[in-house]
Motif scaffolding. Sequence first.
Motif, PDB file in Angstrom:
ATOM      1  N   TRP A   1       9.942   2.746  -3.901  1.00 43.59           N
ATOM      2  CA  TRP A   1      11.211   3.444  -3.686  1.00 43.59           C
ATOM      3  C   TRP A   1      11.011   4.565  -2.672  1.00 43.59           C
ATOM      4  N   ARG A   2      11.831   4.569  -1.631  1.00 41.45           N
ATOM      5  CA  ARG A   2      11.683   5.535  -0.549  1.00 41.45           C
ATOM      6  C   ARG A   2      13.009   6.222  -0.263  1.00 41.45           C
ATOM      7  N   SER A   3      12.983   7.173   0.650  1.00 41.86           N
ATOM      8  CA  SER A   3      14.209   7.856   1.039  1.00 41.86           C
ATOM      9  C   SER A   3      15.137   6.868   1.729  1.00 41.86           C
ATOM     10  N   PRO A   4      16.462   7.113   1.683  1.00 42.49           N
ATOM     11  CA  PRO A   4      17.400   6.172   2.318  1.00 42.49           C
ATOM     12  C   PRO A   4      17.089   5.932   3.791  1.00 42.49           C
ATOM     13  N   GLU A   5      16.694   6.967   4.510  1.00 40.89           N
ATOM     14  CA  GLU A   5      16.403   6.827   5.944  1.00 40.89           C
ATOM     15  C   GLU A   5      15.249   5.863   6.174  1.00 40.89           C
ATOM     16  N   LEU A   6      14.195   6.012   5.372  1.00 41.52           N
ATOM     17  CA  LEU A   6      13.028   5.145   5.536  1.00 41.52           C
ATOM     18  C   LEU A   6      13.302   3.745   5.014  1.00 41.52           C
ATOM     19  N   ALA A   7      14.031   3.649   3.903  1.00 41.68           N
ATOM     20  CA  ALA A   7      14.315   2.343   3.313  1.00 41.68           C
ATOM     21  C   ALA A   7      15.179   1.493   4.224  1.00 41.68           C
ATOM     22  N   ALA A   8      15.989   2.140   5.063  1.00 41.91           N
ATOM     23  CA  ALA A   8      16.856   1.396   5.974  1.00 41.91           C
ATOM     24  C   ALA A   8      16.118   0.925   7.215  1.00 41.91           C
ATOM     25  N   GLY A   9      14.800   1.169   7.288  1.00 34.76           N
ATOM     26  CA  GLY A   9      14.018   0.743   8.439  1.00 34.76           C
ATOM     27  C   GLY A   9      13.838  -0.763   8.481  1.00 34.76           C
ATOM     28  N   LEU A  10      13.043  -1.208   9.433  1.00 36.68           N
ATOM     29  CA  LEU A  10      12.900  -2.631   9.705  1.00 36.68           C
ATOM     30  C   LEU A  10      11.566  -3.194   9.224  1.00 36.68           C
ATOM     31  N   GLU A  11      10.792  -2.384   8.483  1.00 34.97           N
ATOM     32  CA  GLU A  11       9.506  -2.841   7.980  1.00 34.97           C
ATOM     33  C   GLU A  11       9.559  -3.004   6.463  1.00 34.97           C
ATOM     34  N   LEU A  12       8.744  -3.892   5.957  1.00 35.44           N
ATOM     35  CA  LEU A  12       8.638  -4.126   4.518  1.00 35.44           C
ATOM     36  C   LEU A  12       7.342  -3.501   4.018  1.00 35.44           C
ATOM     37  N   PRO A  13       7.406  -2.624   2.999  1.00 36.42           N
ATOM     38  CA  PRO A  13       6.160  -2.079   2.449  1.00 36.42           C
ATOM     39  C   PRO A  13       5.248  -3.200   1.961  1.00 36.42           C
ATOM     40  N   VAL A  14       3.990  -3.169   2.374  1.00 38.85           N
ATOM     41  CA  VAL A  14       3.073  -4.239   1.995  1.00 38.85           C
ATOM     42  C   VAL A  14       2.859  -4.270   0.483  1.00 38.85           C
ATOM     43  N   THR A  15       3.095  -3.123  -0.181  1.00 39.04           N
ATOM     44  CA  THR A  15       2.895  -3.104  -1.629  1.00 39.04           C
ATOM     45  C   THR A  15       3.895  -3.989  -2.364  1.00 39.04           C
ATOM     46  N   VAL A  16       5.058  -4.268  -1.760  1.00 35.70           N
ATOM     47  CA  VAL A  16       6.045  -5.107  -2.444  1.00 35.70           C
ATOM     48  C   VAL A  16       5.486  -6.514  -2.684  1.00 35.70           C
ATOM     49  N   PRO A  17       5.019  -7.233  -1.642  1.00 38.95           N
ATOM     50  CA  PRO A  17       4.424  -8.549  -1.932  1.00 38.95           C
ATOM     51  C   PRO A  17       3.105  -8.454  -2.688  1.00 38.95           C
ATOM     52  N   GLU A  18       2.346  -7.356  -2.486  1.00 46.27           N
ATOM     53  CA  GLU A  18       1.090  -7.230  -3.226  1.00 46.27           C
ATOM     54  C   GLU A  18       1.352  -7.099  -4.725  1.00 46.27           C
ATOM     55  N   PHE A  19       2.278  -6.216  -5.100  1.00 48.93           N
ATOM     56  CA  PHE A  19       2.612  -6.091  -6.515  1.00 48.93           C
ATOM     57  C   PHE A  19       3.168  -7.411  -7.050  1.00 48.93           C
ATOM     58  N   GLY A  20       4.007  -8.074  -6.251  1.00 45.96           N
ATOM     59  CA  GLY A  20       4.564  -9.356  -6.675  1.00 45.96           C
ATOM     60  C   GLY A  20       3.485 -10.393  -6.911  1.00 45.96           C
ATOM     61  N   ALA A  21       2.471 -10.410  -6.022  1.00 44.21           N
ATOM     62  CA  ALA A  21       1.379 -11.374  -6.175  1.00 44.21           C
ATOM     63  C   ALA A  21       0.581 -11.119  -7.454  1.00 44.21           C
ATOM     64  N   LEU A  22       0.552  -9.859  -7.903  1.00 48.06           N
ATOM     65  CA  LEU A  22      -0.129  -9.529  -9.154  1.00 48.06           C
ATOM     66  C   LEU A  22       0.691  -9.928 -10.373  1.00 48.06           C
ATOM     67  N   GLY A  23       1.986 -10.179 -10.164  1.00 51.59           N
ATOM     68  CA  GLY A  23       2.876 -10.471 -11.278  1.00 51.59           C
ATOM     69  C   GLY A  23       3.645  -9.260 -11.751  1.00 51.59           C
ATOM     70  N   LEU A  24       3.648  -8.186 -10.934  1.00 51.92           N
ATOM     71  CA  LEU A  24       4.369  -6.969 -11.296  1.00 51.92           C
ATOM     72  C   LEU A  24       5.791  -7.015 -10.750  1.00 51.92           C
TER      73      LEU A  24
END
Length: 710
Positions: free
Chosen positions: A258-281
Amino acid sequence: MTRALAAAGCEVTLVLKAPVTTDRMLEPFLETPGVTLRRPYEEQLLADVGPRGLTPEQAVTLLTRLDADSAFDLVVVRGRRLSVLAAHESQLEGRLWTYLADIPQRVTDLVSTAVSELTDIAVASRFLLCPTGHMRDFLESNVPAACGKSVLFPPVTAVPAGVAAPGAPGRPLRLVYAGRFAPRWNTLELTELPEALSERSIPAELHVIGDRMQRESPDWDRRVTKALQETPGVTWHGGQSRAAALRLASDCHVGLAWRSPELAAGLELPVTVPEFGALGLPVVLNHTPMHEELLGADYPLFAGDDTESVVDALTLATDPRVYTWAAQRCAQAAEAFTLERAAERLRGYLGLAFPPAPVGTSAQRPLKVAIAGHDFTFFAGIIEHLSALPGVEVRLDEWESLHSHDQYRSRELASWADVVICEWCGPNALFYARYKRRGQRLLVRLHRFELYAEWPRKLDIEQVDAIICASPRYAELTRERAEWPASKVVVVPNWVDVDQLDRPKLAGASHTLGMLGITPSRKRVDRALDVLEELRRHDQRYTLAIKSKQPWEHWWVWNRPEERAYYERTYRRIQRSQTLTDSVVFDPFGPDTAVWLRRVGFVLSTSDDESFHRAPAEGAASGGVPVVLSWPGAEAIYAPHWLHDTPAEMAAAIHAIVSEGRFDSARRVAQEEIRASYDLRRVRSLWTELIVNATVPEGGAPEQTGTATR
């Protein structure tokens, strides 16, 4: 990137930026075959290096020096300043694979200097590697030179074997954050979550991994450090290797991105999102279009802008059913980000950049191919492929106009080449036919434009080995009008870059018609207006998007009274019609077709006549549906279920597909047909065989696949 390149079969040299103080970041490379680490500080590869790492200027100097010794096939760079400097280094031009991350991500930030720098980078690069489709679309929409070079390279996850999350929420609920510490990353706000959850009778812990402090202000640094060290329920694990960080995360229940609205509206995906998903989180993250595209609009753990919304999402996550649903959705999304998928993606790009040598060629005696013409727009994809082929040497004779060229250059190439390709059957074809040598082959590509001009009648067909047409009908017309031997006229279809065009459709695409190019008047945009009017009688959501140069931008159109009268009449119709005036959108002509097509569900072809008409094929390649009026010869290019006899039938077919819920199935069928018949890879192969081995392709009609939707 390094590990994925190695897995794709490359020998990789990784040049480090800074002195090595810990092997924590280097562990994965030390275990990866085919990876060589170069340590500029320890090896003393450069003088006058500072304690904080190489400057971009020093990095480019070192890259060019190492390249002179090793002759790298490709050079991957990341970072805007470094990429600009590398793009200006002629030694590296054409071999750069530039990973784009720290670029302006809002139109308001794209000042002229930024656009100029990005243009230089695009021109010098073989590929522009974009971490998300949103960044690729943004780049292509604002930097024309990036179109056709921008490809996807999403974040890569590599989860150690046997490492997985618990699979259910627990008490206390263990939250995990891994990443940098900065105000826009909401680091301080995250430390408040355990207390906020305890107020809802949910015991919780926050586990924080990392030590990258983004220096914003001394006061903020002190506050966040104190919060990480002293807040009850918060455990700060410090910096960890990637593998160790993932093992720590696997002991938790919910990941935080979870990030600030300005940063979240950017064009990059935090690498932790797929990493956590790959762990089953399951992951709590901002509700943005990009995250919705990744996880679905109904993903339950989206958060808003304030801390309270994060607490609401975490409260939902304590429900085992919600938890399992969210975890499964994140795990499914993570499958696209594995190291194996990254290597597979890179193997595809390597295949494009380094195609195998065609049978019949020799590296010791390459086949010399000259390509001559005044406009290579429709042949650029073939030229790029031929230039990359081992055993083939390509030189271009770029004419200034149909009649203007450097005669000395042309005579030189006529004497040099084994094979000459004339793009357009114009004065260039007459010239090379006149100077053709014994044993040399001359191939001429004829478009509709030249068929009705005087040049084919003047061409010495005995000097030509093959006339190439894009469709069976125009091949037949060419034989009849020019009275050339049937054996000399062959069909090689136009190409469509399906891989570039295949992108997710935007909301509303199923009710958006599209036309690519409406000049000259034989394109019959008036018939498209007929289709739109008929559709809007059923549903007011239908609109027509037109991407085209305007008729007055073509002097040869606007100077003809009958053409001008047609467009004045047509535009007046749009202005005066209550049905049309607010439902027709004109977009400027440009190379960003792939981005534009994302919002178009049906691409119309309403012409009186066409030699091929690539626009409906591009629409199908993009995941849309082609809707073609049965102009002469269309049946040899497009399958019969996309052909219609009148605008009214076109409208009826469109509305039936939409209203009966067949849009997705229809567009899948269309894309399969276009890929089978006109995909760039297939057409490149046909051209290669024709040029290298004089093999004439068979047929030219589309393969009939799928089921009819009419």
